[in-house]
Scaffold this motif. Structure first.
Motif, PDB file in Angstrom:
ATOM      1  N   GLY A  87       0.833  -1.207   0.000  1.00  0.00           N
ATOM      2  CA  GLY A  87       0.000   0.000   0.000  1.00  0.00           C
ATOM      3  C   GLY A  87       0.864   1.252   0.000  1.00  0.00           C
ATOM      4  N   LEU A  88       1.871   1.238   0.876  1.00  0.00           N
ATOM      5  CA  LEU A  88       2.757   2.412   0.936  1.00  0.00           C
ATOM      6  C   LEU A  88       3.547   2.562  -0.365  1.00  0.00           C
ATOM      7  CD1 LEU A  88       3.986   2.110   4.643  1.00  0.00           C
ATOM      8  CD2 LEU A  88       2.671   3.997   3.656  1.00  0.00           C
ATOM      9  N   LEU A  89       3.992   1.421  -0.897  1.00  0.00           N
ATOM     10  CA  LEU A  89       4.718   1.483  -2.176  1.00  0.00           C
ATOM     11  C   LEU A  89       3.793   2.050  -3.261  1.00  0.00           C
ATOM     12  CD1 LEU A  89       7.363   0.732  -3.704  1.00  0.00           C
ATOM     13  CD2 LEU A  89       6.331  -1.481  -4.203  1.00  0.00           C
ATOM     14  N   GLY A  90       2.558   1.597  -3.222  1.00  0.00           N
ATOM     15  CA  GLY A  90       1.585   2.069  -4.209  1.00  0.00           C
ATOM     16  C   GLY A  90       1.355   3.567  -4.088  1.00  0.00           C
ATOM     17  N   ILE A  91       1.234   4.033  -2.844  1.00  0.00           N
ATOM     18  CA  ILE A  91       0.985   5.474  -2.658  1.00  0.00           C
ATOM     19  C   ILE A  91       2.187   6.288  -3.141  1.00  0.00           C
ATOM     20  CG2 ILE A  91       0.756   7.278  -0.882  1.00  0.00           C
ATOM     21  CD1 ILE A  91      -0.944   5.185   0.708  1.00  0.00           C
ATOM     22  N   PHE A  92       3.355   5.898  -2.687  1.00  0.00           N
ATOM     23  CA  PHE A  92       4.536   6.727  -2.988  1.00  0.00           C
ATOM     24  C   PHE A  92       5.035   6.568  -4.428  1.00  0.00           C
ATOM     25  CE2 PHE A  92       4.755   6.905   1.644  1.00  0.00           C
ATOM     26  CZ  PHE A  92       5.044   8.240   1.827  1.00  0.00           C
ATOM     27  N   LYS A  93       4.854   5.388  -4.975  1.00  0.00           N
ATOM     28  CA  LYS A  93       5.433   5.177  -6.302  1.00  0.00           C
ATOM     29  C   LYS A  93       4.409   5.235  -7.439  1.00  0.00           C
ATOM     30  CE  LYS A  93       8.715   2.163  -8.691  1.00  0.00           C
ATOM     31  NZ  LYS A  93       9.685   1.084  -8.539  1.00  0.00           N
ATOM     32  N   TYR A  94       3.190   4.766  -7.168  1.00  0.00           N
ATOM     33  CA  TYR A  94       2.264   4.590  -8.291  1.00  0.00           C
ATOM     34  C   TYR A  94       1.027   5.490  -8.241  1.00  0.00           C
ATOM     35  CZ  TYR A  94       5.215   0.536  -8.914  1.00  0.00           C
ATOM     36  OH  TYR A  94       6.305  -0.263  -9.107  1.00  0.00           O
ATOM     37  N   ALA A  95       0.834   6.194  -7.117  1.00  0.00           N
ATOM     38  CA  ALA A  95      -0.395   7.003  -7.004  1.00  0.00           C
ATOM     39  C   ALA A  95      -0.482   8.034  -8.121  1.00  0.00           C
ATOM     40  CB  ALA A  95      -0.452   7.684  -5.635  1.00  0.00           C
ATOM     41  N   GLY A  96       0.620   8.723  -8.369  1.00  0.00           N
ATOM     42  CA  GLY A  96       0.632   9.752  -9.420  1.00  0.00           C
ATOM     43  C   GLY A  96       0.305   9.164 -10.777  1.00  0.00           C
ATOM     44  N   PHE A  97       0.863   8.011 -11.050  1.00  0.00           N
ATOM     45  CA  PHE A  97       0.669   7.317 -12.326  1.00  0.00           C
ATOM     46  C   PHE A  97      -0.799   6.931 -12.505  1.00  0.00           C
ATOM     47  CE2 PHE A  97       0.983   2.956 -14.378  1.00  0.00           C
ATOM     48  CZ  PHE A  97       1.134   3.434 -15.671  1.00  0.00           C
ATOM     49  N   VAL A  98      -1.378   6.335 -11.446  1.00  0.00           N
ATOM     50  CA  VAL A  98      -2.774   5.884 -11.517  1.00  0.00           C
ATOM     51  C   VAL A  98      -3.711   7.082 -11.628  1.00  0.00           C
ATOM     52  CG1 VAL A  98      -4.617   4.692 -10.248  1.00  0.00           C
ATOM     53  CG2 VAL A  98      -2.299   3.737 -10.284  1.00  0.00           C
ATOM     54  N   LEU A  99      -3.472   8.092 -10.780  1.00  0.00           N
ATOM     55  CA  LEU A  99      -4.331   9.278 -10.822  1.00  0.00           C
ATOM     56  C   LEU A  99      -4.240   9.978 -12.177  1.00  0.00           C
ATOM     57  CD1 LEU A  99      -3.793  10.780  -7.241  1.00  0.00           C
ATOM     58  CD2 LEU A  99      -5.859   9.708  -8.149  1.00  0.00           C
ATOM     59  N   GLY A 100      -3.062   9.928 -12.761  1.00  0.00           N
ATOM     60  CA  GLY A 100      -2.877  10.519 -14.093  1.00  0.00           C
ATOM     61  C   GLY A 100      -3.750   9.818 -15.116  1.00  0.00           C
ATOM     62  N   MET A 101      -3.820   8.500 -15.012  1.00  0.00           N
ATOM     63  CA  MET A 101      -4.664   7.733 -15.949  1.00  0.00           C
ATOM     64  C   MET A 101      -6.142   8.038 -15.701  1.00  0.00           C
ATOM     65  SD  MET A 101      -2.981   4.009 -16.482  1.00  0.00           S
ATOM     66  CE  MET A 101      -2.837   3.605 -14.772  1.00  0.00           C
ATOM     67  N   VAL A 102      -6.512   8.097 -14.405  1.00  0.00           N
ATOM     68  CA  VAL A 102      -7.910   8.393 -14.058  1.00  0.00           C
ATOM     69  C   VAL A 102      -8.279   9.770 -14.585  1.00  0.00           C
ATOM     70  CG1 VAL A 102      -9.498   8.837 -12.128  1.00  0.00           C
ATOM     71  CG2 VAL A 102      -7.919   6.893 -12.029  1.00  0.00           C
ATOM     72  N   GLN A 103      -7.377  10.693 -14.404  1.00  0.00           N
ATOM     73  CA  GLN A 103      -7.630  12.053 -14.880  1.00  0.00           C
ATOM     74  C   GLN A 103      -7.788  12.075 -16.402  1.00  0.00           C
ATOM     75  OE1 GLN A 103      -4.419  14.942 -15.059  1.00  0.00           O
ATOM     76  NE2 GLN A 103      -5.581  16.301 -13.707  1.00  0.00           N
ATOM     77  N   GLY A 104      -6.958  11.283 -17.073  1.00  0.00           N
ATOM     78  CA  GLY A 104      -7.018  11.223 -18.526  1.00  0.00           C
ATOM     79  C   GLY A 104      -8.353  10.704 -19.027  1.00  0.00           C
ATOM     80  N   VAL A 105      -8.959   9.785 -18.275  1.00  0.00           N
ATOM     81  CA  VAL A 105     -10.224   9.169 -18.709  1.00  0.00           C
ATOM     82  C   VAL A 105     -11.428   9.974 -18.212  1.00  0.00           C
ATOM     83  CG1 VAL A 105     -11.657   7.096 -18.579  1.00  0.00           C
ATOM     84  CG2 VAL A 105      -9.170   6.874 -18.799  1.00  0.00           C
ATOM     85  N   PHE A 106     -11.417  10.320 -16.915  1.00  0.00           N
ATOM     86  CA  PHE A 106     -12.609  10.946 -16.321  1.00  0.00           C
ATOM     87  C   PHE A 106     -12.469  12.452 -16.088  1.00  0.00           C
ATOM     88  CE2 PHE A 106     -12.464   6.496 -14.795  1.00  0.00           C
ATOM     89  CZ  PHE A 106     -13.629   6.033 -15.407  1.00  0.00           C
ATOM     90  N   GLY A 107     -11.304  12.967 -16.264  1.00  0.00           N
ATOM     91  CA  GLY A 107     -11.113  14.410 -16.075  1.00  0.00           C
ATOM     92  C   GLY A 107     -10.934  14.827 -14.633  1.00  0.00           C
ATOM     93  N   VAL A 108     -10.973  13.878 -13.723  1.00  0.00           N
ATOM     94  CA  VAL A 108     -10.720  14.172 -12.301  1.00  0.00           C
ATOM     95  C   VAL A 108      -9.624  13.219 -11.796  1.00  0.00           C
ATOM     96  CG1 VAL A 108     -12.991  15.081 -11.699  1.00  0.00           C
ATOM     97  CG2 VAL A 108     -12.618  12.609 -11.689  1.00  0.00           C
ATOM     98  N   PRO A 109      -8.898  13.587 -10.803  1.00  0.00           N
ATOM     99  CA  PRO A 109      -8.902  14.860 -10.077  1.00  0.00           C
ATOM    100  C   PRO A 109      -8.312  15.983 -10.915  1.00  0.00           C
ATOM    101  CG  PRO A 109      -7.065  13.511  -9.348  1.00  0.00           C
ATOM    102  CD  PRO A 109      -7.840  12.674 -10.308  1.00  0.00           C
ATOM    103  N   ALA A 110      -8.627  17.209 -10.528  1.00  0.00           N
ATOM    104  CA  ALA A 110      -8.151  18.353 -11.293  1.00  0.00           C
ATOM    105  C   ALA A 110      -6.635  18.474 -11.183  1.00  0.00           C
ATOM    106  CB  ALA A 110      -8.825  19.627 -10.782  1.00  0.00           C
ATOM    107  N   GLU A 111      -6.137  18.148 -10.026  1.00  0.00           N
ATOM    108  CA  GLU A 111      -4.691  18.296  -9.809  1.00  0.00           C
ATOM    109  C   GLU A 111      -4.123  16.987  -9.266  1.00  0.00           C
ATOM    110  OE1 GLU A 111      -2.140  21.413  -7.322  1.00  0.00           O
ATOM    111  OE2 GLU A 111      -3.774  22.306  -8.501  1.00  0.00           O
ATOM    112  N   ILE A 112      -3.016  16.568  -9.839  1.00  0.00           N
ATOM    113  CA  ILE A 112      -2.388  15.324  -9.370  1.00  0.00           C
ATOM    114  C   ILE A 112      -1.290  15.679  -8.372  1.00  0.00           C
ATOM    115  CG2 ILE A 112      -1.056  13.289 -10.071  1.00  0.00           C
ATOM    116  CD1 ILE A 112      -2.500  13.617 -12.809  1.00  0.00           C
TER     117      ILE A 112
END
Lengths: 473, 464
Positions: A87-112
């Motif tokens: 979980g911690l690895l996911g937050i620190f290493k992959y959260a930005g990557f995942v949120l970036g993909m979510v943002q690309g598809v759904f337009g949210v969150p506004a800021e990564i």
């Protein structure tokens, strides 16, 4: 702090070795721990909290497993360990990557959120997971002393760039260790060889690669065909020499004081197949995925569809571990495809030299995927290699880089082989019954570490370019 | 027995490595011997960082400390020199080399007929299709400068570090080496050139009726000494055409100084350094002749001036390449001292003002890498040269990059006062300065690489 830096060599390592040598036996572990925590804090003390916290969690879950009176509780503790650490690895290493993909598809969150990657988190997370898994499997006893487990997870030799050392490999040596004179020499020599490999060869190859195939630069699109190929060849050499150099230094420093870390590389560019390459490349990572993912999923002794699924999972994770970007995942899946091809289509029918050449070519193009996180750049290079980009076939600038580095290229290629090791063994064999040759060999043995250290100092002073590629993992 | 003997050697090996490590650690303790600047690299070395809670917690303090430790290590310069020698062993050097050079130049558009070729065309028609925003607004008549300024909006001067990095990259990217000489290849960048022309036009508009604006876009050695075909083969842009294009974008109020033909007439003379990216004092003299033609005055005869030779010089290209051929055949620095005066007042970057400087300083005894500092003491916020032999009160302001250092001394004999400001460090508003100091001629002198590099234009515009 990187090993190949003045401050590490002349402040940290010099003081650490002096103090370590002077203190009595019982104080050696506390000195090693203190040094390791200082070393880790150098990259930002805030990350030390995370390392100590993850170690505390692993210490707790391992003790829970050992003291649990039911399989359910043991399993719950193992799951707890995986959830917390991954979980911690996911937050620190992959959260930005995942949120970036979510943002690309759904337009949210506004800021990564810009989450800084803690140094070495990929390495020590896997070390601690392997420890708790091994306790769960009964292969090793849980460490009752927290500070000793912290010593294992934070040990500066391998904490931030590997190899991924299993607890069971060093458990005994954390308690009692001894280095013979021969081992001290071997450790010093190995460290100096690694340092020289990094400073004299890897950094120079990196400079040539960055000149020819720069990332994040418009110049990439204007390279000539020969420039792309030569640049990627330098990168292929750089990445092995750089990473294996770090492992050499870690293994060497361990050996100086009685730790015996397992080898992490076995001349991977001599591989006879893609599968063989992965037996020789980053062995500690491959064996981690083999032991803790692939085999638990069923390994190869199962139906073909299940085997393919197991392989897909392992290679997806292998790619993802290397970085939070699609190109790394693509890189992992690329090897997955070639491994399946070797197993089901080629089936070892390629003659030796052809198999070797084929493996090298697959690995070479794999590094193209690996180098460029930007898919536009990746496409530019792939097209350019086949003459479909803006540049011509060659040119004066490519010729200049080639000629200026032709000896470096040859030496680096030789350094990727086992020629040096074989020559040394051969030379040692010739000294039997010949005192004069023994003296020459002895002088070479005596001079090698100091000369390599001096040359590394010179190269370090001259090089402003000194990134360790693997720090991002 | 064999292993025992070998063991003895290996113990020596461990001791030797420990000795090197210990020696390195002890040398590192010599705090007093740590340099603060590097002559060879022409830069201030990393200072000791200040400890703050934030820098400590984030790790920035430690990374800066490590950088300080290695950057100021007592033997660093010697070690760097050894490394440069060692790097030479990586391969072989051919007679011709190209370093960098993978930039893609924009295609040079056809030149419009406005001011083309450097001819001062007071009667030249404005090219309405030039896309020049400044020329679009030039219908605003004199007295409307504040309106023009408002229309332009506020432009920020790029930060020093941004300019420094951009300039460093521009000067040393695309370096063609031929034996003991190096040539910086110029790559045309449409937006950057337009930005520079806009800035010069804006200055002319701002000062219309108050001062005459001149622009000298100086070619570098590759544009004059290499053949057009050679430059084309290397992927570069023909500088002669490019400078013509620069000038074609200027409004009628800007007087372009066409130095190219003058320089082309003297290619067999020592007009550019081989080991440095600058023109020589002689090269600047021919540009000065072009300036005199444009201004309608007679140039001074350099034979009437005191000539000095300051000896061997190894410049920026040598610092980058460390070429043995260049070291074996270094450049030399010669200068002509103005007849009017050699005294100069200088405002440095620390704000210190001093009259103890000369227009031409004899740097014969200086390090071979620093001799061109003898021309107006290099790039400074402001220099002032007052010539007692010209008493008509005529004043010029030269806004320049380092090419202007070689050009400025030639102006001295034509004005009562010559002000020189480097575009990077000049602290005043240019138009305010011109008005407050009754400047008659505002001269911009920039090398084509820098002028067309995207930094100088905003720096000038930001000071209007």
């Amino acid at each position: 702090m990187v090993f190949s830096s003045f401050v590490f060599l002349f402040v940290f390592l010099a003081v650490h070795l002096l103090v370590y040598a002077l203190v009595p036996e019982r104080a050696k572990n506390p000195v090693l721990l203190a040094s390791s925590l200082i070393f880790y804090s150098w990259g930002g003390p805030r990350f030390l909290v995370l390392l100590m916290g993850e170690t505390a969690a692993s210490w707790f879950f391992a003790l829970m497993i050992e003291r649990a009176d039911s399989q359910g509780r043991r399993r719950a503790a193992l799951v707890g360990e995986c959830v917390v650490l991954l979980g911690l690895l996911g937050i620190f290493k992959y959260a930005g990557f995942v949120l970036g993909m979510v943002q690309g598809v759904f337009g949210v969150p506004a800021e990564i959120p810009n989450i800084v990657l803690p140094i070495g988190i990929s390495f020590y997370t896997f070390q601690l997971i392997s420890y708790v898994c091994d306790v769960y499997r009964g292969e090793v006893h849980a460490q009752p002393a927290y500070w000793k487990l912290l010593l294992y997870s934070s040990l500066f030799h391998q904490c931030i760039a590997g190899p991924i050392v299993r607890y069971k490999t060093v458990a005994g040596e954390i308690e009692h260790r001894h280095a013979t004179r021969s081992e001290v020499y071997s450790g010093v020599r190995r460290f100096c060889v690694g340092l020289a490999k990094k400073t004299l060869l890897a950094n120079a190859c990196a400079a040539a690669a960055d000149t020819l195939v720069p990332t994040g630069s418009d110049a990439l699109a204007n390279q000539a065909v020969a420039g792309y190929w030569l640049g990627m060849l330098f990168y292929m050499l750089q990445i092995y020499l750089d990473f294996s150099a770090y492992s050499d230094m870690a293994i060497g420093m361990g050996r100086m004081i009685g730790f015996h870390y397992l080898e992490n590389f076995d001349h991977p560019y001599l591989a006879s197949s893609v599968q063989d390459f992965w037996r020789r490349w980053h062995i500690s990572l491959s064996s981690f995925f083999r032991d803790y993912v692939y085999i638990p999923l069923g390994g190869s002794r199962c139906a073909v569809p299940v085997y393919i699924r197991n392989m897909a999972v392992v290679w997806f994770l292998t790619g993802l571990w290397h970085g939070a970007s699609w190109n790394y995942i693509l890189w992992g899946m690329y090897f997955f495809v070639f491994l399946l091809l070797e197993r089901f289509v080629i089936r070892g029918r390629l003659p030796g030299p052809l198999g070797h050449a084929g493996a090298l070519l697959v690995v070479f193009f794999g590094w193209v995927l690996f180098r460029f996180e930007n898919f536009h750049e990746l496409a530019t290079v792939v097209k350019g290699m086949f003459g479909l980009a803006a540049g011509g076939l060659g040119g004066l600038s490519v010729q200049t880089v080639f000629l200026q580095n032709v000896f470096l290229l040859l030496v680096s290629i030789v350094a990727c082989t086992d020629l040096g090791t074989r020559l040394r063994k051969r030379a040692f064999g010739l000294t039997r019954g010949n005192d004069a040759l023994l003296a020459v060999f002895g002088v070479l043995e005596a001079a090698t570490p100091a000369v390599l250290l001096l040359l590394s100092m010179i190269a370090l002073a001259g090089a402003s370019y000194n990134p360790f590629i693997y720090f991002q993992f | 027995m064999r292993m025992r003997k070998l063991g003895a050697y290996r113990r020596i090996g461990v001791a030797s490595a420990a000795l090197v490590l210990a020696a390195g650690a002890i040398i590192g303790l010599f705090y007093f011997a740590r340099p603060t600047t590097s002559t060879v690299e022409k830069r201030t070395l990393q200072p000791m960082p200040a400890l703050t809670w934030n820098s400590f917690w984030s790790g920035e303090y430690f990374s800066d400390l490590a950088l300080w430790y290695s950057d100021t290590y007592p033997l660093r310069e010697q070690l760097v020199a050894a490394d440069q020698a060692m790097s030479g062993l990586h391969g072989v050097k051919s007679e011709t080399q190209m370093l960098g050079g993978t930039k893609q130049a924009d295609e040079l558009p056809p030149v419009s007929n406005n001011n083309s070729g450097g001819a001062s065309s007071a009667d030249g028609a404005s090219d309405g299709e030039s896309g020049n925003t400044a020329s679009d607004s030039k219908t605003a008549e004199g007295g409307a400068s504040s309106k023009a300024k408002r229309e332009r909006g506020k432009v920020e001067v790029p930060a020093q570090e941004v300019m420094a990095e951009a300039i460093q990259n521009q000067v040393l990217d695309g370096l063609y080496v031929k034996g003991d000489a190096a040539y910086g290849i110029y790559y045309f960048d449409q937006d950057a050139v337009q930005g520079y022309a806009d800035a010069i036009n804006a200055a002319a508009e701002e000062l219309k009726g108050e001062a005459t604006v001149y622009s000298l876009v100086a070619p570098n050695s590759s544009g004059i000494l290499l053949s057009a075909q050679e430059v084309k083969d290397l992927g570069g842009t023909n500088q002669v055409d490019a400078i013509e294009y620069f000038y074609s974008l200027y409004d009628d109020d800007v007087h372009p100084i066409d130095a190219v033909p003058k320089l082309q007439e003297h290619t067999d003379e020592y007009i550019f350094y081989r080991t440095d990216h600058h023109w020589t004092s002689l090269g600047a003299y021919y540009a000065y002749e072009a300036f005199c033609e444009e201004k309608g005055i007679k140039p001074e005869d350099r034979d009437d001036m005191k000539h000095i030779n300051m000896g061997d010089f190894l410049g920026s290209y040598y610092a980058e390449l460390k070429s043995a051929e260049m070291a074996a055949n270094p450049d030399y620095v010669e200068a002509w001292i103005p007849n009017g005066t050699n005294k100069m007042r200088l405002w440095d970057q620390d704000g210190t003002v001093s009259d103890d400087y000369n227009v031409i300083t004899d740097t014969s005894d200086w390090d071979v890498s620093g001799k061109t500092m003898g021309f107006i003491m290099g790039d400074q916020p402001l220099q002032r040269i007052e010539n007692p032999k010209v008493t008509d009160g005529s004043t010029c302001l030269l806004i320049k990059d380092s090419f202007g250092d070689f050009f400025a001394p030639w102006l001295v004999d034509h004005y009562s006062t010559v002000y020189v400001g480097d575009f990077r460090y000049f602290e005043s508003n240019i138009d305010d300065f011109v008005r407050e100091n009754n400047v008659n001629d505002l001269i911009f002198c920039n090398n084509v690489t820098l002028a067309g590099g995207g930094v100088v234009g905003p720096a000038i515009l930001g000071r209007l």
